[in-house]
Design a protein around this motif. Sequence first.
Motif, PDB file in Angstrom:
ATOM      1  N   GLN A 228     -14.020   4.476 -10.356  1.00  0.00           N
ATOM      2  CA  GLN A 228     -14.192   5.709 -11.102  1.00  0.00           C
ATOM      3  C   GLN A 228     -14.665   5.409 -12.526  1.00  0.00           C
ATOM      4  O   GLN A 228     -14.335   4.367 -13.097  1.00  0.00           O
ATOM      5  N   GLY A 229     -15.406   6.332 -13.098  1.00  0.00           N
ATOM      6  CA  GLY A 229     -15.935   6.150 -14.443  1.00  0.00           C
ATOM      7  C   GLY A 229     -14.968   6.531 -15.537  1.00  0.00           C
ATOM      8  O   GLY A 229     -15.360   6.611 -16.712  1.00  0.00           O
ATOM      9  N   GLU A 230     -13.712   6.762 -15.177  1.00  0.00           N
ATOM     10  CA  GLU A 230     -12.675   7.092 -16.150  1.00  0.00           C
ATOM     11  C   GLU A 230     -11.342   6.573 -15.639  1.00  0.00           C
ATOM     12  O   GLU A 230     -11.157   6.409 -14.428  1.00  0.00           O
ATOM     13  N   PRO A 231     -10.403   6.314 -16.536  1.00  0.00           N
ATOM     14  CA  PRO A 231      -9.080   5.874 -16.081  1.00  0.00           C
ATOM     15  C   PRO A 231      -8.337   7.033 -15.431  1.00  0.00           C
ATOM     16  O   PRO A 231      -8.632   8.205 -15.677  1.00  0.00           O
ATOM     17  N   PHE A 232      -7.360   6.703 -14.618  1.00  0.00           N
ATOM     18  CA  PHE A 232      -6.484   7.733 -14.070  1.00  0.00           C
ATOM     19  C   PHE A 232      -5.475   8.127 -15.140  1.00  0.00           C
ATOM     20  O   PHE A 232      -5.050   7.298 -15.953  1.00  0.00           O
ATOM     21  N   ALA A 233      -5.104   9.407 -15.129  1.00  0.00           N
ATOM     22  CA  ALA A 233      -4.157   9.942 -16.113  1.00  0.00           C
ATOM     23  C   ALA A 233      -3.134  10.793 -15.386  1.00  0.00           C
ATOM     24  O   ALA A 233      -3.488  11.586 -14.506  1.00  0.00           O
ATOM     25  N   GLY A 234      -1.867  10.637 -15.752  1.00  0.00           N
ATOM     26  CA  GLY A 234      -0.807  11.341 -15.056  1.00  0.00           C
ATOM     27  C   GLY A 234      -0.966  12.843 -15.057  1.00  0.00           C
ATOM     28  O   GLY A 234      -0.697  13.502 -14.046  1.00  0.00           O
ATOM     29  N   ASN A 235      -1.449  13.414 -16.161  1.00  0.00           N
ATOM     30  CA  ASN A 235      -1.547  14.870 -16.245  1.00  0.00           C
ATOM     31  C   ASN A 235      -2.744  15.436 -15.489  1.00  0.00           C
ATOM     32  O   ASN A 235      -2.881  16.649 -15.363  1.00  0.00           O
ATOM     33  N   ARG A 236      -3.602  14.560 -14.973  1.00  0.00           N
ATOM     34  CA  ARG A 236      -4.755  15.005 -14.181  1.00  0.00           C
ATOM     35  C   ARG A 236      -4.833  14.285 -12.846  1.00  0.00           C
ATOM     36  O   ARG A 236      -5.849  14.345 -12.150  1.00  0.00           O
ATOM     37  N   LEU A 237      -3.768  13.592 -12.493  1.00  0.00           N
ATOM     38  CA  LEU A 237      -3.820  12.651 -11.379  1.00  0.00           C
ATOM     39  C   LEU A 237      -4.206  13.307 -10.064  1.00  0.00           C
ATOM     40  O   LEU A 237      -5.081  12.801  -9.344  1.00  0.00           O
ATOM     41  N   ASN A 238      -3.582  14.414  -9.715  1.00  0.00           N
ATOM     42  CA  ASN A 238      -3.849  15.027  -8.414  1.00  0.00           C
ATOM     43  C   ASN A 238      -5.318  15.418  -8.274  1.00  0.00           C
ATOM     44  O   ASN A 238      -5.942  15.166  -7.240  1.00  0.00           O
TER      45      ASN A 238
ATOM     46  N   VAL B 124       4.036  -2.380 -21.475  1.00  0.00           N
ATOM     47  CA  VAL B 124       4.593  -1.136 -20.947  1.00  0.00           C
ATOM     48  C   VAL B 124       5.766  -1.413 -20.007  1.00  0.00           C
ATOM     49  O   VAL B 124       5.717  -2.335 -19.190  1.00  0.00           O
ATOM     50  N   ASP B 125       6.790  -0.591 -20.128  1.00  0.00           N
ATOM     51  CA  ASP B 125       7.879  -0.573 -19.143  1.00  0.00           C
ATOM     52  C   ASP B 125       7.590   0.586 -18.195  1.00  0.00           C
ATOM     53  O   ASP B 125       7.853   1.740 -18.529  1.00  0.00           O
ATOM     54  N   PRO B 126       7.026   0.321 -17.015  1.00  0.00           N
ATOM     55  CA  PRO B 126       6.619   1.411 -16.117  1.00  0.00           C
ATOM     56  C   PRO B 126       7.767   2.322 -15.699  1.00  0.00           C
ATOM     57  O   PRO B 126       7.545   3.492 -15.385  1.00  0.00           O
ATOM     58  N   ASP B 127       8.991   1.790 -15.707  1.00  0.00           N
ATOM     59  CA  ASP B 127      10.133   2.601 -15.280  1.00  0.00           C
ATOM     60  C   ASP B 127      10.406   3.756 -16.237  1.00  0.00           C
ATOM     61  O   ASP B 127      11.121   4.697 -15.880  1.00  0.00           O
ATOM     62  N   ARG B 128       9.861   3.719 -17.424  1.00  0.00           N
ATOM     63  CA  ARG B 128      10.047   4.798 -18.391  1.00  0.00           C
ATOM     64  C   ARG B 128       9.010   5.907 -18.240  1.00  0.00           C
ATOM     65  O   ARG B 128       9.049   6.902 -18.954  1.00  0.00           O
ATOM     66  N   LEU B 129       8.083   5.725 -17.308  1.00  0.00           N
ATOM     67  CA  LEU B 129       7.019   6.699 -17.095  1.00  0.00           C
ATOM     68  C   LEU B 129       7.402   7.689 -16.009  1.00  0.00           C
ATOM     69  O   LEU B 129       8.195   7.387 -15.122  1.00  0.00           O
TER      70      LEU B 129
ATOM     71  N   ASP C 120       3.836  10.466 -11.840  1.00  0.00           N
ATOM     72  CA  ASP C 120       2.375  10.526 -11.894  1.00  0.00           C
ATOM     73  C   ASP C 120       1.816   9.517 -12.887  1.00  0.00           C
ATOM     74  O   ASP C 120       0.774   8.886 -12.639  1.00  0.00           O
ATOM     75  N   ASP C 121       2.494   9.342 -14.022  1.00  0.00           N
ATOM     76  CA  ASP C 121       2.034   8.362 -15.002  1.00  0.00           C
ATOM     77  C   ASP C 121       2.195   6.943 -14.460  1.00  0.00           C
ATOM     78  O   ASP C 121       1.386   6.067 -14.767  1.00  0.00           O
ATOM     79  N   GLN C 122       3.221   6.708 -13.658  1.00  0.00           N
ATOM     80  CA  GLN C 122       3.375   5.391 -13.024  1.00  0.00           C
ATOM     81  C   GLN C 122       2.222   5.109 -12.074  1.00  0.00           C
ATOM     82  O   GLN C 122       1.656   4.009 -12.079  1.00  0.00           O
ATOM     83  N   PHE C 123       1.890   6.084 -11.256  1.00  0.00           N
ATOM     84  CA  PHE C 123       0.775   5.902 -10.314  1.00  0.00           C
ATOM     85  C   PHE C 123      -0.498   5.590 -11.087  1.00  0.00           C
ATOM     86  O   PHE C 123      -1.219   4.631 -10.763  1.00  0.00           O
ATOM     87  N   ALA C 124      -0.786   6.391 -12.120  1.00  0.00           N
ATOM     88  CA  ALA C 124      -1.983   6.182 -12.924  1.00  0.00           C
ATOM     89  C   ALA C 124      -1.955   4.801 -13.580  1.00  0.00           C
ATOM     90  O   ALA C 124      -2.969   4.086 -13.605  1.00  0.00           O
ATOM     91  N   PHE C 125      -0.797   4.423 -14.096  1.00  0.00           N
ATOM     92  CA  PHE C 125      -0.651   3.128 -14.758  1.00  0.00           C
ATOM     93  C   PHE C 125      -0.980   1.985 -13.805  1.00  0.00           C
ATOM     94  O   PHE C 125      -1.780   1.090 -14.135  1.00  0.00           O
ATOM     95  N   TYR C 126      -0.389   1.986 -12.626  1.00  0.00           N
ATOM     96  CA  TYR C 126      -0.596   0.878 -11.693  1.00  0.00           C
ATOM     97  C   TYR C 126      -2.015   0.872 -11.119  1.00  0.00           C
ATOM     98  O   TYR C 126      -2.584  -0.211 -10.886  1.00  0.00           O
ATOM     99  N   ALA C 127      -2.589   2.046 -10.888  1.00  0.00           N
ATOM    100  CA  ALA C 127      -3.972   2.095 -10.403  1.00  0.00           C
ATOM    101  C   ALA C 127      -4.919   1.535 -11.457  1.00  0.00           C
ATOM    102  O   ALA C 127      -5.828   0.743 -11.150  1.00  0.00           O
ATOM    103  N   ASN C 128      -4.721   1.919 -12.715  1.00  0.00           N
ATOM    104  CA  ASN C 128      -5.554   1.394 -13.792  1.00  0.00           C
ATOM    105  C   ASN C 128      -5.337  -0.102 -13.970  1.00  0.00           C
ATOM    106  O   ASN C 128      -6.297  -0.860 -14.211  1.00  0.00           O
TER     107      ASN C 128
END
Length: 246
Positions: free
Chosen positions: A158-168, A65-70, A73-81
Amino acid sequence: MKKISIATIIMIAGIWIAGAHAAQVDHALFASLLNRHVKDGVVDYQGVKDDEAVLDQYLEVLAAVDPDRLSADDQFAFYANAYNAWTIKLILSRYPDIRSIKELGSLFSSPWKKSIARIDGDLLTLEQIEHDILRKRFKDPRVHFAVNCASKGCPPLQGEPFAGNRLNDQLDRAARAFINDPRFNRLEDNTLWVSKIFDWFSEDFHGDVIGYFIQFADVPMRDQLEKNKGRIKVRYLDYDWSLNGT
């Protein structure tokens, strides 16, 4: 040579920018692992060990993944996961002969300073992901309830990954669950006993632990904090570094 109009250039640039921010990361493999092997924040490391090939596949997904293309919110989720997945991988490097993540370090090095996380051609440490990227870039104290250090004193995985569209919503739920869990924080008379996290990273909470608790505490703790805020003293609990596994 045919000239390209300014309008065409703007249109092409707009399409390129939209495409650049349309990138998505498939966290399905990590979701399957968390769903099978994490219950109430307790990790079945033997179960993950048996499924380590799936974890490795997910880490390969992250590496490409190139995180800069996210989006942000998707970047935050990506790095947390990524932090959580690579922490699990680090534990598995010695499991089952490990009682604490600290055993993976030494007198002169920290397990969080090992260059292990492969992302977009770089090799990052867990420390870089947490402090140089997540904390520095996003400045959201809820990050401390999102990343998991494989320890019982840490906010549960957490029992699920973080997702940008549900991050907050996910971050709010993680913060609320941790703050209201008496294993980590509790109010006794006019003393608020809290996790050492609020001491170590006090600047992230703007030096106002009580004010932050009021945002997420359930009744009756919230009411008591609001009513007696000027009289409440904050004290810090010992941190349990033992492995958060079965």
